[in-house]
Design a protein around this motif. Sequence first.
Motif, PDB file in Angstrom:
ATOM      1  N   ASP A 142       0.822  -1.201   0.000  1.00  0.00           N
ATOM      2  CA  ASP A 142       0.000   0.000   0.000  1.00  0.00           C
ATOM      3  C   ASP A 142       0.852   1.244   0.000  1.00  0.00           C
ATOM      4  OD1 ASP A 142      -3.156  -0.200   1.733  1.00  0.00           O
ATOM      5  OD2 ASP A 142      -2.410  -1.090  -0.118  1.00  0.00           O
TER       6      ASP A 142
ATOM      7  N   TYR B 111      -1.617   7.411  -8.072  1.00  0.00           N
ATOM      8  CA  TYR B 111      -2.548   8.469  -7.661  1.00  0.00           C
ATOM      9  C   TYR B 111      -3.107   9.183  -8.877  1.00  0.00           C
ATOM     10  CZ  TYR B 111       0.007   7.550  -3.408  1.00  0.00           C
ATOM     11  OH  TYR B 111       0.591   6.924  -2.349  1.00  0.00           O
TER      12      TYR B 111
ATOM     13  N   PHE C 297      -4.946  12.016  -8.701  1.00  0.00           N
ATOM     14  CA  PHE C 297      -5.161  13.450  -8.486  1.00  0.00           C
ATOM     15  C   PHE C 297      -4.361  14.348  -9.427  1.00  0.00           C
ATOM     16  CE2 PHE C 297      -6.937  16.903  -6.249  1.00  0.00           C
ATOM     17  CZ  PHE C 297      -5.965  17.891  -6.228  1.00  0.00           C
TER      18      PHE C 297
ATOM     19  N   VAL D 191      -5.366   5.037  -7.121  1.00  0.00           N
ATOM     20  CA  VAL D 191      -5.794   5.584  -5.847  1.00  0.00           C
ATOM     21  C   VAL D 191      -6.568   6.861  -6.147  1.00  0.00           C
ATOM     22  CG1 VAL D 191      -5.080   6.520  -3.640  1.00  0.00           C
ATOM     23  CG2 VAL D 191      -3.822   4.606  -4.643  1.00  0.00           C
TER      24      VAL D 191
ATOM     25  N   THR E 152      -8.893   9.785  -4.488  1.00  0.00           N
ATOM     26  CA  THR E 152      -9.320  10.370  -3.218  1.00  0.00           C
ATOM     27  C   THR E 152     -10.627  11.118  -3.401  1.00  0.00           C
ATOM     28  OG1 THR E 152      -8.045  12.340  -3.730  1.00  0.00           O
ATOM     29  CG2 THR E 152      -6.972  10.665  -2.379  1.00  0.00           C
TER      30      THR E 152
ATOM     31  N   GLU F 117     -10.952  14.073  -2.702  1.00  0.00           N
ATOM     32  CA  GLU F 117     -10.563  15.351  -3.299  1.00  0.00           C
ATOM     33  C   GLU F 117     -10.597  15.262  -4.827  1.00  0.00           C
ATOM     34  OE1 GLU F 117      -6.596  16.411  -2.349  1.00  0.00           O
ATOM     35  OE2 GLU F 117      -6.872  18.541  -2.750  1.00  0.00           O
TER      36      GLU F 117
ATOM     37  N   SER G 103     -11.339  -1.625  -9.500  1.00  0.00           N
ATOM     38  CA  SER G 103     -10.311  -1.980  -8.519  1.00  0.00           C
ATOM     39  C   SER G 103      -9.573  -0.747  -7.993  1.00  0.00           C
ATOM     40  CB  SER G 103      -9.281  -2.945  -9.123  1.00  0.00           C
ATOM     41  OG  SER G 103      -9.907  -4.069  -9.639  1.00  0.00           O
TER      42      SER G 103
ATOM     43  N   GLU H 252      -9.266   2.535  -5.054  1.00  0.00           N
ATOM     44  CA  GLU H 252      -9.437   2.660  -3.617  1.00  0.00           C
ATOM     45  C   GLU H 252      -9.063   4.085  -3.230  1.00  0.00           C
ATOM     46  OE1 GLU H 252      -6.409   0.829  -1.322  1.00  0.00           O
ATOM     47  OE2 GLU H 252      -4.887   1.297  -2.806  1.00  0.00           O
ATOM     48  N   GLY H 253      -9.342   4.421  -1.956  1.00  0.00           N
ATOM     49  CA  GLY H 253      -8.905   5.721  -1.457  1.00  0.00           C
ATOM     50  C   GLY H 253     -10.005   6.748  -1.339  1.00  0.00           C
TER      51      GLY H 253
ATOM     52  N   GLU I  88     -12.663  -0.425  -3.297  1.00  0.00           N
ATOM     53  CA  GLU I  88     -12.719  -0.393  -1.838  1.00  0.00           C
ATOM     54  C   GLU I  88     -13.170   0.987  -1.437  1.00  0.00           C
ATOM     55  OE1 GLU I  88      -8.838  -2.951  -0.747  1.00  0.00           O
ATOM     56  OE2 GLU I  88      -9.480  -1.460   0.732  1.00  0.00           O
TER      57      GLU I  88
ATOM     58  N   ASP J 101     -14.724   3.634   1.448  1.00  0.00           N
ATOM     59  CA  ASP J 101     -14.941   3.890   2.872  1.00  0.00           C
ATOM     60  C   ASP J 101     -16.374   4.327   3.099  1.00  0.00           C
ATOM     61  OD1 ASP J 101     -11.760   5.167   4.055  1.00  0.00           O
ATOM     62  OD2 ASP J 101     -12.838   3.303   4.461  1.00  0.00           O
TER      63      ASP J 101
ATOM     64  N   ASP K   1       6.562  10.659  -6.716  1.00  0.00           N
ATOM     65  CA  ASP K   1       5.599  10.429  -5.634  1.00  0.00           C
ATOM     66  C   ASP K   1       5.844   9.084  -4.975  1.00  0.00           C
ATOM     67  OD1 ASP K   1       2.791   9.337  -7.756  1.00  0.00           O
ATOM     68  OD2 ASP K   1       4.882   8.694  -7.608  1.00  0.00           O
TER      69      ASP K   1
ATOM     70  N   ARG L  74      -8.344 -12.375  -6.081  1.00  0.00           N
ATOM     71  CA  ARG L  74      -8.368 -10.971  -5.752  1.00  0.00           C
ATOM     72  C   ARG L  74      -8.862 -10.752  -4.337  1.00  0.00           C
ATOM     73  NH1 ARG L  74     -11.184  -8.093 -10.581  1.00  0.00           N
ATOM     74  NH2 ARG L  74     -10.187  -6.302  -9.622  1.00  0.00           N
TER      75      ARG L  74
ATOM     76  N   LYS M 279      -7.023  -2.366   7.278  1.00  0.00           N
ATOM     77  CA  LYS M 279      -6.583  -1.009   6.939  1.00  0.00           C
ATOM     78  C   LYS M 279      -6.092  -0.297   8.173  1.00  0.00           C
ATOM     79  CE  LYS M 279      -8.001   1.749   3.199  1.00  0.00           C
ATOM     80  NZ  LYS M 279      -9.039   1.987   2.240  1.00  0.00           N
TER      81      LYS M 279
ATOM     82  N   GLY N 142      -4.497   5.522   3.715  1.00  0.00           N
ATOM     83  CA  GLY N 142      -4.168   4.512   4.694  1.00  0.00           C
ATOM     84  C   GLY N 142      -3.255   3.453   4.111  1.00  0.00           C
ATOM     85  N   ARG N 143      -2.746   2.589   4.978  1.00  0.00           N
ATOM     86  CA  ARG N 143      -1.975   1.453   4.503  1.00  0.00           C
ATOM     87  C   ARG N 143      -2.706   0.203   4.973  1.00  0.00           C
ATOM     88  NH1 ARG N 143       3.792   1.927   4.197  1.00  0.00           N
ATOM     89  NH2 ARG N 143       3.533  -0.101   3.248  1.00  0.00           N
ATOM     90  N   LYS N 144      -2.257  -0.919   4.441  1.00  0.00           N
ATOM     91  CA  LYS N 144      -2.850  -2.166   4.905  1.00  0.00           C
ATOM     92  C   LYS N 144      -1.774  -3.005   5.564  1.00  0.00           C
ATOM     93  CE  LYS N 144      -6.460  -3.020   1.572  1.00  0.00           C
ATOM     94  NZ  LYS N 144      -5.695  -3.050   0.331  1.00  0.00           N
TER      95      LYS N 144
ATOM     96  N   VAL O 199       7.590  13.657  -0.915  1.00  0.00           N
ATOM     97  CA  VAL O 199       6.620  14.632  -1.423  1.00  0.00           C
ATOM     98  C   VAL O 199       5.248  14.017  -1.348  1.00  0.00           C
ATOM     99  CG1 VAL O 199       5.858  15.872  -3.462  1.00  0.00           C
ATOM    100  CG2 VAL O 199       8.293  15.661  -2.968  1.00  0.00           C
TER     101      VAL O 199
ATOM    102  N   PRO P 163       1.901  12.824  -2.303  1.00  0.00           N
ATOM    103  CA  PRO P 163       1.431  12.495  -3.653  1.00  0.00           C
ATOM    104  C   PRO P 163       0.014  12.952  -3.951  1.00  0.00           C
ATOM    105  CG  PRO P 163       1.298  10.595  -2.234  1.00  0.00           C
ATOM    106  CD  PRO P 163       1.883  11.691  -1.410  1.00  0.00           C
ATOM    107  N   ALA P 164      -0.822  12.969  -2.976  1.00  0.00           N
ATOM    108  CA  ALA P 164      -2.235  13.163  -3.277  1.00  0.00           C
ATOM    109  C   ALA P 164      -2.631  14.613  -3.329  1.00  0.00           C
ATOM    110  CB  ALA P 164      -3.085  12.432  -2.246  1.00  0.00           C
TER     111      ALA P 164
END
Lengths: 581, 309
Positions: free
Chosen positions: A83, A88, A90, A112, A114, A116, A135, A137-138, A163, A165, A565, B127, B185, B194-196, B223, B225-226
């Motif tokens: 993970d 990403y 974004f 991933v 988000t 945002e 597939s 997530e995030g 996935e 939340d 990143d 999966r 998670k 998050g990480r797993k 840096v 990333p998101a």
Amino acid sequence: MAFSFPDEVLEHVFSFIQSDKDRNAVSMVCKSWYEIERWCRRKVFVGNCYAVSPRMVIRRFPEFRSIELKGKPHFADFNLVPDGWGGYVFPWIEEMAGAYPWLEEIRLKRMVVTDESLELIAKSFKNFKVLVLSSCEGFSTDGLAAIAASCKNLKELDLRDCEVDDLSAHWLSHFPETYTSLVSLNISCLGSDEVSFSALERLVGRCTNLKTLRLNRAVPLDKISNILRHAPQLVEFGTGTYTADVRPDVYSDLAGAFSSCKELKSLSGFWDVVPDYLPAIYPVCSKLTSLNLSYATIQSPDLIKLVSHCPNLQRLLVLDYIEDSGLEVLASSCKDLQELRVFPSDPFGAEPNVSLTEQGLVAVSLGCPKLQSVLYFCRRMSNEALVTIARNRPNFTRFRLCIIEPKTADYLTLEPLDVGFGAIVQYCKDLKRLSLSGLLTDRVFEYIGTYAKKLEMLSVAFAGDSDLGLHHVLSGCESLRKLEIRDCPFGDKALLANAAKLETMRSLWMSSCAVSFAACKLLGQKMPRLNVEVIDERGPPDSRPENCPVDKLYIYRSIAGPRCDMPPFVWTMDEDSGLRL
Amino acid sequence: MQGGVGGSESGSMSTVSREDNMVVSSEDSSCPDESELELGLGLSLGGFKMHQVSRGGHYARILTAKDFPSVISASSSPSSSSSSSSSSSSSSSSLSRANVTAGTKRTADSVAAANSSSQVVGWPPIRAYRMNSMVNQAKNQATEGFNSTMENHKSETSTVEKGTTGISSYQNSGNAKLRKSLFVKVNVDGIPIGRKVDMNAHESYEKLAKTLEDMFLKTTPNVNPAGSRDLELGMMNKLTRSSKLLDGSSDFVLTYEDKEGDWMLVGDVPWKMFLSSVKRLRIMRTSEATGLAPRLHERNCQRQRSKHI
């Protein structure tokens, strides 16, 4: 001559060319064709989001409407990619939001995403129509609420295998009452309490163009009848949980609701199935072309009954409860079958819990003349069976066999399965995708390198003896684009000797193999157009001897250079890799 | 010529060849010389050196989980002679390679830890999404007491037994070789991504805490990333300053959400019990963790509080 046609004519001709491969070929004919083509390309496909930067894409294709991006390597599906590795979306959304207010479609796989990002999509693209997250997530239901609230022209919202939340069940209510343009909705991945039933019913009721609806497990069986009655025009439907106390009124409601759907071609869902309720779908079975029972824990007799009602089936996903006997019935009933996937019901059990063997696969390959794609989990295999399968069904394009216990030999002869898989690649001349398993030596790779000339994707695990195996594949498979390897004795020599080949491929994944850190550095230094990523959660690779093998290695071609990143456990080998880390 | 010495060979034979392999591979594990690389880059493969390699037999043969039938543990068993030959430096790198090829996620410290050697992550290739669905189904069947899904089956007792076997193999891997991972998670307050972590790869709270500290206590934050949030860099720096998560001496506290949806402090129940009830983890600021006493009779208070978390 380039001057013989005006640009508009060429552009019109190009508009009939949709496939990426063809478009790419067109753009390479000459400079003017390149120019014309880039201005009229409407759909962009980026198979590896790190192969190119968003700015480069936008610069070359100023007017695209639809983008498809893929992020993590395929083995991320099996938790082999830690993970936080990356992928990403974004930065892409940010660039496109600035450049393109008229973007309509975004399709993402293994990225991933988000909240945002979702909020930015909702805010930036006024004519946004299609969001397919496969597939990913995030993100949470908050992000979905933003999409629902703002995208007035949304036609497709597909969250397959994501996935998510769960924060609030009410995101669905954010679709305004005036919103009616939904054509496809797939929320099968959402956990419990993430959907409000009344909002769902109202949404389905007012979207009269709805063709695809895949519900999630939380939707109880008795709610389905209402939903189906609101949407008799559905072509694809996924149930929620398919269990309830057996009551005649619920049953007849359900059967009636299904009968009213005259266009249904595809069914899925079927979690927790109660067999007594299965006949409710019989009225639609004769038209079904696709059936996903891979979550249905029903036994062979019920499966056989069901499958016998579906003569037009083209695609079947099922658990190994179907057993060899069920597959034999399938082979005799479903002559149009093109794709079959058989999943294990008890993959970690020490002993087989069902009677599903290589015989089932042999039967289907014998009986189904159009079968071209197979994913089959089983516990034993023989060379004899594989040769029979190959001879019977030379039209395979995708052949993925997983013998559950690693390094399982031919159960009849105790030999490796080299000859069997060799037959597959020899007879199936159009094979594009192959996954190997069982006991395999370098010989199987020699066969693959010799015969599998159209092979584009190869997955290898616990196989081979030496670098020669890898060398056969890299030097022989002319069409190879993706190679993923785990737990094989492949080291530096084959990799370094075939370094140039790697630039012709999208990517190479090697984990738990024998490639040394020194080799990775060398590769990174010599091949500036490859990103050589070492993924190692044990700590920096230079804290160990150079000849120590790296844990995981991901190599992909890129014109964007090393990415910025990366998490702390990923290192890119580049020209300076000798100097810095 | 028969192919590789696979896992199907008898014990003593393969032990001998394994030791040979370790010697061979340590000798040959140097950098290939430039001339071989030029050969490859020039795309000319005639007279290639590879063929000599193959005749040498099992060059660079990797040791996989199957080569170590017994557990590589602190108390090394006599039968696993390969693990006992850890005196030479080459073998120790082979040993760490063997651990690496076992494929589990590990921190540097836990490489030598007494984890079962035959644990393979991501095999069979199913999966994560599908695995989770199947586990949930198994659990549902257990709690609903094998309802009408089983009724139609003729031999009811044998079906029930089948079902039990299936379920127990999800919970306690029946096959020693293929251990089910239990990924949960982990979120840290202030860091959106998050990480797993694989709970089944740890055997105790200490090991888990160490892994989490290694995961999030990096001294060189990258840096972000998101997005470009300075908060996150600040977060990372803060984490580097705090120490253990379990003993209350850090700015952060480790909590988990259990099956009932309650948030509890990690560490009070026996490890196995914790494993069976943990749904996800959260590292939160100590200041926010007031009221999360893990006493059972305070559950009601927690339910109120967890709504505000």
